[in-house]
Design a protein around this motif. Sequence first.
Motif, mmCIF file in Angstrom:
data_model
loop_
_atom_site.group_PDB
_atom_site.id
_atom_site.type_symbol
_atom_site.label_atom_id
_atom_site.label_comp_id
_atom_site.label_asym_id
_atom_site.label_seq_id
_atom_site.Cartn_x
_atom_site.Cartn_y
_atom_site.Cartn_z
ATOM 1 N N LEU A 10 -4.301 -0.433 -8.369
ATOM 2 C CA LEU A 10 -2.893 -0.350 -8.756
ATOM 3 C C LEU A 10 -2.055 0.433 -7.747
ATOM 4 C CD1 LEU A 10 -3.023 0.330 -12.604
ATOM 5 C CD2 LEU A 10 -1.938 -1.605 -11.478
ATOM 6 N N ILE A 11 -2.683 1.304 -6.989
ATOM 7 C CA ILE A 11 -1.944 2.207 -6.113
ATOM 8 C C ILE A 11 -2.001 1.718 -4.673
ATOM 9 C CG2 ILE A 11 -1.676 4.608 -5.380
ATOM 10 C CD1 ILE A 11 -1.250 4.110 -8.357
ATOM 11 N N GLY A 12 -0.828 1.681 -4.027
ATOM 12 C CA GLY A 12 -0.739 1.215 -2.652
ATOM 13 C C GLY A 12 -1.412 2.154 -1.668
ATOM 14 N N GLY A 13 -1.785 1.613 -0.508
ATOM 15 C CA GLY A 13 -2.506 2.368 0.509
ATOM 16 C C GLY A 13 -1.834 3.647 0.958
ATOM 17 N N PRO A 14 -0.532 3.621 1.307
ATOM 18 C CA PRO A 14 0.134 4.846 1.757
ATOM 19 C C PRO A 14 0.116 5.953 0.708
ATOM 20 C CG PRO A 14 1.430 2.912 2.332
ATOM 21 C CD PRO A 14 0.335 2.436 1.442
ATOM 22 N N VAL A 15 0.274 5.575 -0.554
ATOM 23 C CA VAL A 15 0.263 6.573 -1.628
ATOM 24 C C VAL A 15 -1.135 7.171 -1.766
ATOM 25 C CG1 VAL A 15 0.621 6.977 -4.093
ATOM 26 C CG2 VAL A 15 2.134 5.417 -2.855
ATOM 27 N N VAL A 16 -2.159 6.314 -1.694
ATOM 28 C CA VAL A 16 -3.546 6.788 -1.785
ATOM 29 C C VAL A 16 -3.843 7.778 -0.664
ATOM 30 C CG1 VAL A 16 -5.974 6.113 -1.613
ATOM 31 C CG2 VAL A 16 -4.385 4.721 -2.952
ATOM 32 N N SER A 17 -3.443 7.420 0.553
ATOM 33 C CA SER A 17 -3.694 8.290 1.705
ATOM 34 C C SER A 17 -2.995 9.633 1.546
ATOM 35 C CB SER A 17 -3.220 7.603 2.992
ATOM 36 O OG SER A 17 -3.932 6.401 3.208
ATOM 37 N N HIS A 18 -1.758 9.578 1.065
ATOM 38 C CA HIS A 18 -0.986 10.809 0.876
ATOM 39 C C HIS A 18 -1.639 11.711 -0.166
ATOM 40 C CE1 HIS A 18 2.297 13.566 0.263
ATOM 41 N NE2 HIS A 18 2.491 13.140 -0.985
#
Length: 334
Positions: free
Chosen positions: A33-41
Amino acid sequence: MSKSSPTVTMARIAEAAGVSKATVSRALGGSSLIGGPVVSHVKAVAEKMGYVRRNQRRHSERSILTIKLVLPPSASRTANLFYSLFDLVDGLREGLSPSGANIIVETAGKDYVPFPHKKGGEVDAFVFAFHRPPAAVFEEIKEKGAKCLVLNRVVRGVRQVVSDHRDAMRQVAEHLSSKGVAGNCCFVGYRGIEDVMRMRVQGFTEGCAANGITFEAKEDVWIADSPEEIKCETIKAEYERGVRVFVGVNDVVGSLLIQQLHELGYKIPHDILVTGCDNSPLCDVIIPRLTTVDLSIRTLAMRAGRNLHAGIVNGVESEQSILVRGELLIGETT
C-alpha cells in the motif's frame, strides 16, 4: 544496535517522519500500500532512531484501508431524505481504489468516541459526513495518527470536501433571471443548518445582484424553526405580500413549498415559481419535478476518497479544502 531503545515506538517514528502510525507500520512491514519514497523515508528515520522491528508472523500483505464513516445523529425524521447512504459509501469506495476499503459506518452523538476499544485494530481515516464533531474528537484522532476529513462542513484546520453552495445558488438566480424574474423572491430555510444557510443565502444574493434581480437578505429571507414549521399560513402571507418566487434552501423545503402551495390552490409554475437545491432522493417522487441543483453526494464522497488515498498510501497531502461544483437541473416548477 542489537536492540531497539524502549522509547523508540512506531508512534514516535511517525511523529518524526511526519506520517501516521499506520503508515509507519505498513512501511516497516513491507506493505504494497505504501509507495517506495515513503517507505525509504520511514525506514531511514526509524534506523536513525535505532528502531529494530520485532519478528512477527504476517499472513499476507494487507491491501485494505479501514475507514470510519461517521454520520450525523438522526434526530430529525427528514434526515434520510437529504442523501443516499448507498451513493455515499459507493463514492467513497470508488475514490479509495485501487486499494480495497473496509468502511465502518457509525452514528455520531454528543459522547462519540472515535476509538472505543484499545485493541480495536488500526483505523486509517475518519470521514465525518454533514456534521461537525467536537474539537476533542479531532484531537484524539490526530494523536492516534489517523487521517481525518469532513464532508460538507467547514472546520478550521481539518481537511474538507464541500459542495460549492454559493455557486449553486448563483446558478439558480441566473436561471430565474432567464425566466424573466426581476424581484419578488423569498428565500426559505430553517434553523440548525447555519453553515449551509449562510453560504446559500450569500450565493443567491450574489447571483441576484449579477443578474439584475432585486433581493434583500434582511427582508426576503424566511427562517423557520424547522422544516415542519413551513406552513400554509406564512406561505399565503408571503404571496399576498407580493412574493412570486420561493427559493428553498434545499429540496426538502422545496417539496414542502410545493405541497403547501397546492393545498392553497396556487398553480406551479403559472402562479408562482419554486426551486430547491441538492438533487436529493426526494426529487424522484416530487410532482411536479422540482428545479434544483445537483450537488452529487457520490462525487463528493469520491473526491474525499481520492484525497484520503493520496495521503494514506502515497504520503501526498493535497488541498486543505476542495470545492465540488454542482449542475443546475431544470424541472417543471420554474
